[in-house]
Design a protein around this motif. Sequence first.
Motif, PDB file in Angstrom:
ATOM      1  N   MET A 130      29.130  23.736  43.750  1.00  0.00           N
ATOM      2  CA  MET A 130      29.002  25.132  44.152  1.00  0.00           C
ATOM      3  C   MET A 130      29.703  25.975  42.956  1.00  0.00           C
ATOM      4  SD  MET A 130      30.584  27.004  47.298  1.00  0.00           S
ATOM      5  CE  MET A 130      30.183  28.730  47.627  1.00  0.00           C
ATOM      6  N   LYS A 131      29.094  26.863  42.526  1.00  0.00           N
ATOM      7  CA  LYS A 131      29.530  28.156  41.419  1.00  0.00           C
ATOM      8  C   LYS A 131      30.325  29.058  42.027  1.00  0.00           C
ATOM      9  CE  LYS A 131      28.112  30.874  37.651  1.00  0.00           C
ATOM     10  NZ  LYS A 131      27.098  31.497  36.867  1.00  0.00           N
ATOM     11  N   VAL A 132      31.381  28.971  41.917  1.00  0.00           N
ATOM     12  CA  VAL A 132      32.314  30.009  42.595  1.00  0.00           C
ATOM     13  C   VAL A 132      32.911  31.163  41.409  1.00  0.00           C
ATOM     14  CG1 VAL A 132      34.438  30.391  43.844  1.00  0.00           C
ATOM     15  CG2 VAL A 132      33.299  28.418  44.248  1.00  0.00           C
ATOM     16  N   ASP A 133      32.722  32.521  41.633  1.00  0.00           N
ATOM     17  CA  ASP A 133      33.316  33.464  40.536  1.00  0.00           C
ATOM     18  C   ASP A 133      34.732  33.684  40.954  1.00  0.00           C
ATOM     19  OD1 ASP A 133      33.699  35.578  39.071  1.00  0.00           O
ATOM     20  OD2 ASP A 133      31.811  36.500  39.252  1.00  0.00           O
ATOM     21  N   TYR A 134      35.718  32.917  40.225  1.00  0.00           N
ATOM     22  CA  TYR A 134      37.111  32.982  40.455  1.00  0.00           C
ATOM     23  C   TYR A 134      37.528  34.437  40.223  1.00  0.00           C
ATOM     24  CZ  TYR A 134      37.148  27.859  41.692  1.00  0.00           C
ATOM     25  OH  TYR A 134      36.713  26.956  42.313  1.00  0.00           O
ATOM     26  N   ILE A 135      37.023  34.914  39.146  1.00  0.00           N
ATOM     27  CA  ILE A 135      37.459  36.150  38.503  1.00  0.00           C
ATOM     28  C   ILE A 135      37.259  37.444  39.503  1.00  0.00           C
ATOM     29  CG2 ILE A 135      37.196  38.035  36.730  1.00  0.00           C
ATOM     30  CD1 ILE A 135      36.799  35.867  34.912  1.00  0.00           C
ATOM     31  N   ALA A 136      36.048  37.523  40.067  1.00  0.00           N
ATOM     32  CA  ALA A 136      35.772  38.278  41.158  1.00  0.00           C
ATOM     33  C   ALA A 136      36.541  38.204  42.510  1.00  0.00           C
ATOM     34  CB  ALA A 136      34.035  38.209  41.335  1.00  0.00           C
ATOM     35  N   LEU A 137      36.760  37.005  42.844  1.00  0.00           N
ATOM     36  CA  LEU A 137      37.592  36.695  43.990  1.00  0.00           C
ATOM     37  C   LEU A 137      39.016  37.126  43.854  1.00  0.00           C
ATOM     38  CD1 LEU A 137      36.132  33.423  45.109  1.00  0.00           C
ATOM     39  CD2 LEU A 137      35.754  35.682  46.287  1.00  0.00           C
ATOM     40  N   SER A 138      39.472  37.452  42.431  1.00  0.00           N
ATOM     41  CA  SER A 138      40.967  37.589  42.253  1.00  0.00           C
ATOM     42  C   SER A 138      41.069  39.130  42.074  1.00  0.00           C
ATOM     43  CB  SER A 138      41.267  37.127  40.668  1.00  0.00           C
ATOM     44  OG  SER A 138      41.224  35.507  41.148  1.00  0.00           O
ATOM     45  N   ILE A 139      40.036  40.038  41.994  1.00  0.00           N
ATOM     46  CA  ILE A 139      40.198  41.433  42.021  1.00  0.00           C
ATOM     47  C   ILE A 139      41.308  41.979  42.943  1.00  0.00           C
ATOM     48  CG2 ILE A 139      38.859  43.406  42.151  1.00  0.00           C
ATOM     49  CD1 ILE A 139      36.433  42.175  40.802  1.00  0.00           C
ATOM     50  N   PRO A 140      41.359  41.509  44.223  1.00  0.00           N
ATOM     51  CA  PRO A 140      42.208  42.218  45.363  1.00  0.00           C
ATOM     52  C   PRO A 140      43.436  41.963  44.604  1.00  0.00           C
ATOM     53  CG  PRO A 140      40.468  41.248  46.437  1.00  0.00           C
ATOM     54  CD  PRO A 140      40.236  40.882  45.044  1.00  0.00           C
ATOM     55  N   ILE A 141      43.885  40.676  44.260  1.00  0.00           N
ATOM     56  CA  ILE A 141      44.918  40.318  43.732  1.00  0.00           C
ATOM     57  C   ILE A 141      45.467  41.013  42.608  1.00  0.00           C
ATOM     58  CG2 ILE A 141      46.475  38.401  42.700  1.00  0.00           C
ATOM     59  CD1 ILE A 141      44.704  36.371  44.340  1.00  0.00           C
ATOM     60  N   PHE A 142      44.653  41.349  41.632  1.00  0.00           N
ATOM     61  CA  PHE A 142      44.554  42.064  40.367  1.00  0.00           C
ATOM     62  C   PHE A 142      45.404  43.582  40.830  1.00  0.00           C
ATOM     63  CE2 PHE A 142      41.219  39.923  38.122  1.00  0.00           C
ATOM     64  CZ  PHE A 142      42.066  38.848  37.811  1.00  0.00           C
ATOM     65  N   PHE A 143      44.768  44.235  41.863  1.00  0.00           N
ATOM     66  CA  PHE A 143      45.049  45.543  42.221  1.00  0.00           C
ATOM     67  C   PHE A 143      46.643  45.413  42.824  1.00  0.00           C
ATOM     68  CE2 PHE A 143      40.515  46.403  41.213  1.00  0.00           C
ATOM     69  CZ  PHE A 143      40.839  47.732  40.535  1.00  0.00           C
ATOM     70  N   ILE A 144      46.684  44.420  43.508  1.00  0.00           N
ATOM     71  CA  ILE A 144      48.043  44.150  44.270  1.00  0.00           C
ATOM     72  C   ILE A 144      49.048  44.248  43.354  1.00  0.00           C
ATOM     73  CG2 ILE A 144      49.550  42.718  45.585  1.00  0.00           C
ATOM     74  CD1 ILE A 144      46.838  42.155  47.407  1.00  0.00           C
ATOM     75  N   LEU A 145      48.998  43.422  42.228  1.00  0.00           N
ATOM     76  CA  LEU A 145      49.965  43.347  41.128  1.00  0.00           C
ATOM     77  C   LEU A 145      50.277  44.566  40.333  1.00  0.00           C
ATOM     78  CD1 LEU A 145      48.894  39.704  40.035  1.00  0.00           C
ATOM     79  CD2 LEU A 145      50.942  40.315  41.431  1.00  0.00           C
ATOM     80  N   ILE A 146      49.008  45.281  39.891  1.00  0.00           N
ATOM     81  CA  ILE A 146      48.932  46.413  39.420  1.00  0.00           C
ATOM     82  C   ILE A 146      49.922  47.438  39.903  1.00  0.00           C
ATOM     83  CG2 ILE A 146      47.790  48.475  39.016  1.00  0.00           C
ATOM     84  CD1 ILE A 146      45.358  46.595  37.900  1.00  0.00           C
ATOM     85  N   ALA A 187      37.546  30.099  33.754  1.00  0.00           N
ATOM     86  CA  ALA A 187      37.782  31.163  34.447  1.00  0.00           C
ATOM     87  C   ALA A 187      39.426  31.211  34.712  1.00  0.00           C
ATOM     88  CB  ALA A 187      37.053  31.281  35.979  1.00  0.00           C
ATOM     89  N   PHE A 188      39.959  30.098  34.947  1.00  0.00           N
ATOM     90  CA  PHE A 188      41.451  29.916  35.186  1.00  0.00           C
ATOM     91  C   PHE A 188      42.149  30.277  33.994  1.00  0.00           C
ATOM     92  CE2 PHE A 188      40.232  28.123  39.238  1.00  0.00           C
ATOM     93  CZ  PHE A 188      41.249  28.841  39.877  1.00  0.00           C
ATOM     94  N   ASN A 189      41.727  29.990  32.679  1.00  0.00           N
ATOM     95  CA  ASN A 189      42.063  30.334  31.312  1.00  0.00           C
ATOM     96  C   ASN A 189      42.032  31.895  31.224  1.00  0.00           C
ATOM     97  OD1 ASN A 189      41.756  31.115  28.344  1.00  0.00           O
ATOM     98  ND2 ASN A 189      42.589  29.041  28.382  1.00  0.00           N
ATOM     99  N   ALA A 195      31.046  49.261  43.403  1.00  0.00           N
ATOM    100  CA  ALA A 195      31.258  48.438  42.303  1.00  0.00           C
ATOM    101  C   ALA A 195      31.436  47.017  42.874  1.00  0.00           C
ATOM    102  CB  ALA A 195      31.945  48.646  41.132  1.00  0.00           C
ATOM    103  N   SER A 196      32.201  47.015  43.845  1.00  0.00           N
ATOM    104  CA  SER A 196      32.789  45.696  44.487  1.00  0.00           C
ATOM    105  C   SER A 196      31.832  45.123  45.320  1.00  0.00           C
ATOM    106  CB  SER A 196      34.260  45.993  45.119  1.00  0.00           C
ATOM    107  OG  SER A 196      35.293  46.627  44.304  1.00  0.00           O
TER     108      SER A 196
END
Length: 401
Positions: free
Chosen positions: A1-17, A156-158, A314-315
């Motif tokens: 199954m192809k998972v878009d880990y970067i898109a799923l991480s967007i909420p975490i990005f904004f929390i860290l920002i 993706a994890f890189n 966009a999300s």
Amino acid sequence: MKVDYIALSIPIFFILIAIELVYTFYKKLNYYRINDSIANLSQGIGSQLVGIFLKAGTFFGYLYIYENWRFFTFPNAIWTWLLLFMGVDFFYYWFHRYSHQINALWAAHIVHHQSEEYNLTVALRQSWFQSGFSWVFYLPLAFGGFEPIMFLTVSAFNTLYQFWIHTRAIGDMGPLEWILNTPSHHRVHHGSNPKYIDKNHAGTLIIWDRLFGTFQKEEEEVVYGITSPLASWNPVWANFHYWIELFDTFKHSNGFKEKLSVFLRSPGWFPESMGGRQYPKEINLDTYVKYSPVYESKFNAYIFFQFVFTLSIASVLLFTAPKLSLLQLSSNSILVILGLTSFGALMEQKKWAKTIEFLRLFLWLILPILFAKDLFFIYLLIGNTALVFFSFIWFKRLARN
């Protein structure tokens, strides 16, 4: 199954920002400017939307080679994952290094380096078209027999690893500095100081820079950005300005060899007839001023509100893309990019800014009518019609005053 880990991480990005923003505010560190941050995030939004259209074609190349021309098949084992991690990081180093040394590649990658700040929003400032060629550097892994989904996961994890190193809030990390790419190493990479240019191309491991002679320790204060500042918040211009410069040089070059060299030589190269190679100059910190045009502060709240609204659109597009038709996806994506361009123009006080903003609001109003049958649930969720009417009245009042 192809998972878009970067898109799923967007909420975490904004929390860290948000955490970094609170920290810098508490410490009274001027690491953030609202105009620069919106410009950075606009590039990230555009990159993700354009990426929807590029991913299928770029992944097909890797998949085709793996299925037809691989000379080995690696098992799904821990040692395979570790070997693939090293391979992805190795080829990322060379992709990144050549993206700084070949004009045609730098024309895309330059977007990531345009910000004169250095914070977590800069990590999201990505080229819209870089993924169109970066995949080519990883094709040896397809020939080698690394399964495509495994490759997508590791790459993706890189990419995700590189998010947190875009910060000034973390200093020297001791022994880890010898092995890992750290905030200190990556600050050097984003420097426009002559001694820092084209250094520290690592993804996760700094060992490649140490092995291949491109390592530079962080020493004097880093001046962030590119040697000739972009001086614009316009996301479309940011992605095309260097191409325009290259074609202008191409036009004034003589002969096939010179014209070809414009795209294949390194940044700063010019034909002898145009003055020859130009080298970056030392930066005088006493006279250096960051780009920050004065504009009417009354637009701040409006721009921020509209940006958040556009980000939500966009999300939704990112997570519902497989269910949308090409017309729906492309028209909505274009309108999102139109909005990002409008916000940049408002922050620059362009003469055409108000016209394009009224046009954007009008288009956002009629779009649900065109796609109501399939997209109604999306616009109902975010209250599109009510928000557009509210925004129109708000902006009309601001534009008139």
